[in-house]
Design an enzyme around this catalytic site. Sequence first.
Site, short mmCIF file in Angstrom:
data_model
loop_
_atom_site.label_atom_id
_atom_site.label_comp_id
_atom_site.label_asym_id
_atom_site.label_seq_id
_atom_site.Cartn_x
_atom_site.Cartn_y
_atom_site.Cartn_z
N GLY A 11 -2.58 -4.79 -6.89
CA GLY A 11 -1.84 -3.52 -7.16
C GLY A 11 -1.11 -3.49 -8.50
O GLY A 11 0.13 -2.88 -8.29
N VAL A 62 -8.53 -5.81 -2.39
CA VAL A 62 -8.00 -7.02 -1.84
C VAL A 62 -8.50 -7.57 -0.35
O VAL A 62 -8.36 -8.44 0.16
CB VAL A 62 -6.35 -7.15 -1.52
CG1 VAL A 62 -5.83 -7.20 -2.93
CG2 VAL A 62 -5.84 -6.14 -1.27
N SER A 140 8.77 -5.82 3.09
CA SER A 140 9.66 -4.63 3.23
C SER A 140 10.67 -4.78 3.97
O SER A 140 10.66 -5.39 5.24
CB SER A 140 8.71 -3.41 3.59
OG SER A 140 9.63 -2.17 3.87
N TYR A 153 2.80 -0.19 9.49
CA TYR A 153 3.38 -0.65 8.40
C TYR A 153 4.20 -1.87 8.51
O TYR A 153 4.35 -2.79 7.93
CB TYR A 153 4.09 0.38 7.38
CG TYR A 153 4.56 0.00 6.04
CD1 TYR A 153 3.69 -0.11 4.97
CD2 TYR A 153 5.81 0.13 5.82
CE1 TYR A 153 4.34 -0.38 3.81
CE2 TYR A 153 6.55 -0.45 4.64
CZ TYR A 153 5.56 -0.55 3.59
OH TYR A 153 5.85 -0.92 2.32
N ALA A 155 4.63 -3.48 11.30
CA ALA A 155 4.14 -4.99 11.72
C ALA A 155 3.18 -5.69 10.83
O ALA A 155 3.34 -6.80 10.61
CB ALA A 155 2.94 -4.31 12.85
N LYS A 157 4.23 -5.82 7.68
CA LYS A 157 5.22 -6.51 6.75
C LYS A 157 5.99 -7.63 7.54
O LYS A 157 6.13 -8.58 6.96
CB LYS A 157 6.15 -5.57 6.08
CG LYS A 157 5.67 -4.35 5.27
CD LYS A 157 4.98 -4.90 3.86
CE LYS A 157 4.58 -3.93 3.08
NZ LYS A 157 3.72 -4.79 1.73
N ILE A 186 13.09 2.15 -2.51
CA ILE A 186 12.93 2.00 -3.86
C ILE A 186 12.58 3.52 -4.62
O ILE A 186 11.56 4.00 -3.89
CB ILE A 186 11.87 0.73 -4.31
CG1 ILE A 186 11.93 -0.27 -3.62
CG2 ILE A 186 11.60 0.96 -6.05
CD1 ILE A 186 13.36 -0.89 -4.14
P1 NAP Z 1 2.01 2.37 -4.78
O1 NAP Z 1 2.74 2.96 -6.26
O2 NAP Z 1 1.05 2.97 -4.05
O3 NAP Z 1 0.90 1.05 -5.65
C1 NAP Z 1 0.18 0.19 -4.95
C2 NAP Z 1 -0.94 -0.31 -5.66
O4 NAP Z 1 -1.73 -1.25 -4.78
C3 NAP Z 1 -1.77 0.87 -6.28
O5 NAP Z 1 -2.10 0.62 -7.72
C4 NAP Z 1 -3.04 0.84 -5.39
O6 NAP Z 1 -4.18 1.16 -5.90
C5 NAP Z 1 -2.98 -0.71 -5.13
N1 NAP Z 1 -3.85 -0.78 -3.95
C6 NAP Z 1 -3.88 -0.31 -2.89
N2 NAP Z 1 -4.96 -0.73 -1.84
C7 NAP Z 1 -5.32 -1.60 -2.45
C8 NAP Z 1 -6.45 -2.66 -2.32
N3 NAP Z 1 -7.06 -2.45 -0.96
N4 NAP Z 1 -6.89 -3.32 -3.24
C9 NAP Z 1 -6.12 -3.63 -4.50
N5 NAP Z 1 -5.19 -2.56 -4.85
C10 NAP Z 1 -4.73 -1.82 -3.87
O7 NAP Z 1 3.11 1.31 -4.20
P2 NAP Z 1 4.40 0.81 -4.61
O8 NAP Z 1 5.73 1.59 -4.12
O9 NAP Z 1 4.54 0.40 -5.78
O10 NAP Z 1 4.50 -0.43 -3.46
C11 NAP Z 1 4.14 -1.89 -4.03
C12 NAP Z 1 4.36 -2.69 -2.94
O11 NAP Z 1 5.68 -2.69 -2.46
C13 NAP Z 1 3.67 -2.44 -1.56
O12 NAP Z 1 3.10 -3.53 -0.76
C14 NAP Z 1 4.76 -1.70 -0.60
O13 NAP Z 1 4.53 -1.93 0.62
C15 NAP Z 1 5.90 -2.42 -1.08
N6 NAP Z 1 7.16 -1.66 -0.98
C16 NAP Z 1 7.49 -0.61 -1.36
C17 NAP Z 1 8.55 0.13 -1.41
C18 NAP Z 1 8.99 1.52 -1.94
O14 NAP Z 1 9.91 2.02 -1.59
N7 NAP Z 1 8.01 2.09 -2.78
C19 NAP Z 1 9.31 -0.50 -0.33
C20 NAP Z 1 9.33 -1.43 0.17
C21 NAP Z 1 7.94 -2.31 0.11
P3 NAP Z 1 -4.82 2.88 -5.94
O15 NAP Z 1 -3.54 3.58 -5.93
O16 NAP Z 1 -5.51 2.84 -6.99
O17 NAP Z 1 -5.46 2.61 -4.57
#
Ligand code: NAP
Length: 245
Positions: A11, A62, A140, A153, A155, A157, A186
């Site tokens: 990602g 993935v 998370s 989500y 579950a 994490k 974030i």
């Molecule tokens: P994001 O902006 O949606 O980015 C996620 C990335 O993962 C995207 O580039 C997406 O690609 C890619 N992805 C999704 N499904 C995939 C798959 N099956 N195989 C390969 N790549 C895949 O999310 P983010 O906010 O940066 O979050 C990143 C991580 O931090 C996640 O695990 C999220 O749960 C965790 N997190 C985020 C927050 C927050 O506030 N943002 C808080 C707690 C935890 P496409 O877009 O091209 O599908």
Amino acid sequence: MVQDKVALVTGASRGIGRSISLALATQGAKIVAVDIDLQATEAFVAELKALGREAVAVQGNVTVAADVEQMVNVAKETFDRVDILVNNAGITRDGLLLRMKDEDWDAVLDVNLKGAFLCTRAVAKLMTKQRSGRIINIASVVGQMGNAGQANYCASKAGLMGLTRSNARELAKRHITVNAVAPGFIATDMTDALPEQVRQELTAQIPLARLGSADDIANAVLFLASDYSGYITGQVIGVNGGMYM
Ligand code: NAP
């Protein structure tokens, strides 16, 4: 810190994965950037190369074992090894429990939990032979606290934190550490779009009184990926401004 280490980040093309990849690359790591969207990933890798960093883009989902094998093969062919794995790819499909569709449950568990398992299994084979490695799972705060409307989500994490501890115990004898970073709220494209009142309500729950940034998460990952964290394994580091202690 991570000079010349090879880091595979899932990602990687946007959001937190992008910040993590950039932080690792800036400190001298070689990046294997994995994402579903090849065009975006290639554009990001071109940016890294323009900064004088070594990186390769891999299109991969993935949740698909063959894609995961391919990612590891590209890493081996390009850089000969993998020192750091960051399981960052994640999705949400929110909805209240009573209305949650089976496919929304399955999709979130598949990407967030099974995806991390598949990537870890594939990379750990290599790290086991190398007798060293760092695996970092992006969990998370809601996996620790729960959150209405996010049963799938939360579950996934919470499961990822269990996977972290189990893998940490299993891989320790090979000098591979496994840890998780649990981000709080974030600032991302998603939170930018929230109404001001909702943002204020979120912020009021955070002792440090601000949303986190993707760089806050990247800094914690950088530490766990580095030689400074050699005696830390099986831990979850909360990067949440104190909203969960
Ligand atoms: P994001 O902006 O949606 O980015 C996620 C990335 O993962 C995207 O580039 C997406 O690609 C890619 N992805 C999704 N499904 C995939 C798959 N099956 N195989 C390969 N790549 C895949 O999310 P983010 O906010 O940066 O979050 C990143 C991580 O931090 C996640 O695990 C999220 O749960 C965790 N997190 C985020 C927050 C927050 O506030 N943002 C808080 C707690 C935890 P496409 O877009 O091209 O599908």
